[in-house]
Design an enzyme around this catalytic site. Structure first.
Site, PDB file in Angstrom:
ATOM      1  N   ARG B  17       0.824  -1.213   0.000  1.00  0.00           N
ATOM      2  CA  ARG B  17       0.000   0.000   0.000  1.00  0.00           C
ATOM      3  C   ARG B  17       0.857   1.262   0.000  1.00  0.00           C
ATOM      4  NH1 ARG B  17      -3.704  -0.780   5.051  1.00  0.00           N
ATOM      5  NH2 ARG B  17      -1.701  -1.520   5.818  1.00  0.00           N
ATOM      6  N   SER B  44      -7.511   2.963   5.590  1.00  0.00           N
ATOM      7  CA  SER B  44      -7.170   1.578   5.249  1.00  0.00           C
ATOM      8  C   SER B  44      -6.498   1.489   3.887  1.00  0.00           C
ATOM      9  CB  SER B  44      -8.420   0.692   5.298  1.00  0.00           C
ATOM     10  OG  SER B  44      -9.404   1.169   4.407  1.00  0.00           O
ATOM     11  N   GLU B  65     -20.557   1.153  -1.325  1.00  0.00           N
ATOM     12  CA  GLU B  65     -19.725   0.614  -2.403  1.00  0.00           C
ATOM     13  C   GLU B  65     -20.404   0.645  -3.766  1.00  0.00           C
ATOM     14  OE1 GLU B  65     -20.163  -0.884   0.572  1.00  0.00           O
ATOM     15  OE2 GLU B  65     -18.232  -0.258   1.373  1.00  0.00           O
ATOM     16  N   PHE B  90     -15.170  -5.736   0.080  1.00  0.00           N
ATOM     17  CA  PHE B  90     -16.381  -4.923  -0.099  1.00  0.00           C
ATOM     18  C   PHE B  90     -16.477  -4.373  -1.521  1.00  0.00           C
ATOM     19  CE2 PHE B  90     -15.090  -4.144   4.475  1.00  0.00           C
ATOM     20  CZ  PHE B  90     -15.838  -5.205   4.948  1.00  0.00           C
ATOM     21  N   ARG B 174      -1.685  -5.940   1.539  1.00  0.00           N
ATOM     22  CA  ARG B 174      -1.423  -5.349   2.837  1.00  0.00           C
ATOM     23  C   ARG B 174      -0.377  -6.199   3.572  1.00  0.00           C
ATOM     24  NH1 ARG B 174      -5.625  -3.088   5.963  1.00  0.00           N
ATOM     25  NH2 ARG B 174      -5.153  -2.859   8.164  1.00  0.00           N
TER      26      ARG B 174
END
Lengths: 330, 321
Positions: B17, B44, B65, B90, B174
């Site tokens: 990230r 996030s 979303e 999501f 991540r």
């Protein structure tokens, strides 16, 4: 029984000169709407499929937008500064194709291919195949978020281009619309106009029987929209309201256009059976006779039934920016 | 492409990230059309610095979303290049129909960046795991699916996506990974990279599992088994040539990915092999809703560790050609 009517007879109407009077514009829209209905009737009859009830409730809105409101012409379909119109109720693609043809975006002859194998004219519109279509819609609740995204892009560009999206009323049962309305309000997208085709009938029943939307004006106002109600078959009202947005600086506009499915055909109007029924030969000829007989201004005689509140005249526009504000109840 | 002097497992680890946000900012500086679109996922997605640099160009639609992906499609209609950044579970699960209709079928220039994919959320459990995303998106026409393996490949894939016109899905890990590539790595769509040569067996992997496959090949080498390691960052379109060559030239193929063991990289490789050159294929992936455990624990649990991958390869080799 043989039909003697040519499939494609609709004249291409185009836009009136910029300085035309309001009366000229209204007459032009009315004639366009009549021609589009006649052509759409043929479209559905010959294809043996379609959604004529929803087509007919939306055609006056489409004719007004393309005839006199939207800043878009056939030579502007890729112009970044064109106004955008997104048809969220994609199942009335037939009405959109016919309207696009009436205003020169699409050859009238192409309409004969509607729903035929390999035709560009699918049962739901495809922007990759039909010039003038902005989004591939069909699944309900998609157009409003896309319109919000476009309105955001215009705001980022500090552009005056406008975004209009036509949603069905039954479609508002999809939660994605309300997600998008929250964002439209948060970002103060006052050049976004949501038009609801409020015909009060969804696929198999009325909206009231299914998942009642009322009080819709209050809900939209609570989500931060300036709300206006119009007779969705009155070209003058539609023209005045749709060309006057925004009504409140910083607020997106929510136009509730009261309509009838199947309007103005005697046996179709406000009849749940005509969501996607196909007219047989006798019905086709009856409808054609009725459409050929109507004269400009006929919508004034529309009898609005099954209204919870009756028609709220827009002149001056009845705008409410908070629940209950300025709008009489009952 | 990569020279493995010391074991890859001993190298420093990176959160992809960081490369993501750094590259996105670099791209946004160079091209005003680029915007970020998030579902409250600023933290996030590690986009705080991006928001600071481009406050107007980080569109936050809130926890919504379906709206997020529809809005991205509309932004693209207006000439913008939206990078949607949201937890992959999501983004893909909740907005799948918007991805299909508003992005892929509408052919809008939207880049979908699935953050923290796979089992990165570990103990948060299967609701937050995104192991189906690759299979779902691979099934959608007109969708490109990229699973980068390290920060260098993440940055390179982002630059490629910004320069290409059309829908792209990129997984952004991540879970920390060692660098697999050199700084001069160039991403090419649909190209497999032979990160390690070998003729006995082929390991095909991507994402967070690629380095584990390389470590497995290191183990196998000490036993005299020469394992080819193919990095397959593009799951769609797949490098069928490299897969068919592996099927022809080695005893079999082991695929290993941080995703369900059907419909993803393993599925794509198996389909290719069956159609072009039938060969033995062992698909390593996540077979069921994961039990409680950290991301690292879960990869080991499902046989996606260097030991697990090496064991699968050994089994293939022992059966002979």
């Amino acid at each position: 029984m043989t039909l003697t009517v040519e499939h494609t007879t609709m004249p291409v109407l185009g836009r009136l000169p910029i300085h035309s009077s309001r009366a000229e514009q209204v007459a032009h829209i009315a004639e366009a709407a009549r021609q589009i209905r006649i052509q759409d009737l043929k479209l559905v009859h010959y294809a043996g499929a379609g959604h004529i009830g929803g087509d007919y409730s939306a055609i006056d809105i489409l004719a007004t937008l393309y005839g006199a409101v939207l800043n878009i012409t056939p030579d502007m379909v890729t112009d970044p500064e064109r106004d955008r119109f997104i048809l969220s109720k994609g199942h009335v693609a037939g009405a959109l194709y016919t309207t696009l043809a009436a205003f020169g975006f699409l050859p009238v002859d192409d309409l004969a291919t509607f729903l035929k194998p390999l035709s560009a004219l699918n049962g739901h519109p495809n922007r990759r195949k039909v010039a003038g279509v902005e989004a591939n819609t069909g699944p309900l609740g998609h157009g409003l978020p896309v319109a919000v995204g476009h309105a955001l892009s215009a705001k980022l560009d500090v552009s005056l281009r406008r975004t209009y999206v036509l949603v069905g009323d039954g479609e508002l049962q999809e939660g994605s619309n309300w997600e998008a309305m929250m964002a439209a309000s948060q970002y103060q997208l006052d050049r976004l106009t949501v038009i609801v085709d409020r015909n009060r009938i969804q696929q198999g029943a009325t909206t009231k029987e299914t998942n009642d939307l009322d009080p819709l004006p209050d809900k939209a106002a609570a989500f931060g929209f300036a709300v206006v109600e119009v007779n969705g078959h009155d070209h003058g009202e539609l023209l005045d309201v749709l060309s006057a947005v925004p009504f409140r600086p910083g607020k997106p506009t929510f136009v509730i256009a009261h309509t009838h499915k199947g309007h103005p055909i005697s046996f179709m109007s406000n009849n749940v059976a005509w969501h996607h029924r196909v007219p047989d030969v006798a019905e086709f000829q009856q409808a054609l006779t009725e459409l050929e007989a109507v004269v400009p201004g006929y919508t004034k005689e529309l009898r609005m039934t099954e209204r919870s509140e009756g028609i709220i005249k827009h002149s001056p526009p009845r705008v409410s920016s908070a629940p209950g504000a300025k709008r009489g109840r009952g | 492409m990569s020279i493995v002097e010391t074991s890859i497992a001993d190298r420093p680890r990176y959160d992809c990230r960081d490369a993501y946000v750094e590259t996105l900012a670099e791209l946004a500086h160079a091209d005003h059309r680029i915007v970020g679109v998030v579902n409250d996922s600023v933290g996030s997605s590690k986009l705080n610095s991006f928001r600071k640099a481009f406050p107007d160009r980080l569109i936050n639609v809130g926890i919504a979303e379906q709206d997020m992906v529809g809005v991205a499609s509309g932004l693209a209609n207006g000439g913008r290049i939206p990078f949607v950044s949201a937890a992959s579970c999501f983004l893909t699960g909740r907005a799948l129909e918007q991805i299909k209709a508003d992005v892929a079928y509408s052919n809008t220039n939207v880049k979908l960046c699935g953050m923290s994919p796979g089992v990165a959320y570990g103990e948060l459990g299967p609701t937050h795991h995104s192991i189906e995303d690759i299979a779902w998106l691979r099934a959608i026409s007109n969708m490109t699916v990229i699973v980068p393996a390290d920060p260098i490949e993440t940055a390179a894939a982002l630059r490629w996506a910004a320069a290409s016109d059309g829908p792209v899905f990129i997984r952004v890990s991540r879970m920390s990974v060692p660098k697999v590539y050199d700084e001069d790595y160039e991403f090419r769509l649909g190209r497999a990279i032979t990160v390690r040569g070998g003729d006995d067996v082929t390991l095909i992997s991507n994402g967070t599992v690629l380095w584990r496959a390389i470590a497995a090949a290191e183990q196998l080498a000490t036993e005299g088994i020469s394992a080819r390691v193919l990095s397959m960052p593009t799951v769609k379109p797949l490098d069928t040539g490299a897969v068919v060559a592996a099927a022809r030239e080695t005893a079999g193929i082991v695929t290993a990915e941080e995703a369900v063991s059907g419909g993803g990289l393993g599925g794509a490789v198996a389909e290719t092999v069956v159609e072009h050159h039938p060969a033995r294929v062992t698909i390593l992936g996540i077979r069921e809703f994961a039990p409680t455990g950290s991301a690292g624990y879960l990869l080991d649990h499902f046989g996606l560790s260097p030991d697990g991958i090496a064991a699968a390869a050994r089994k293939l080799v022992s059966r002979g050609r």
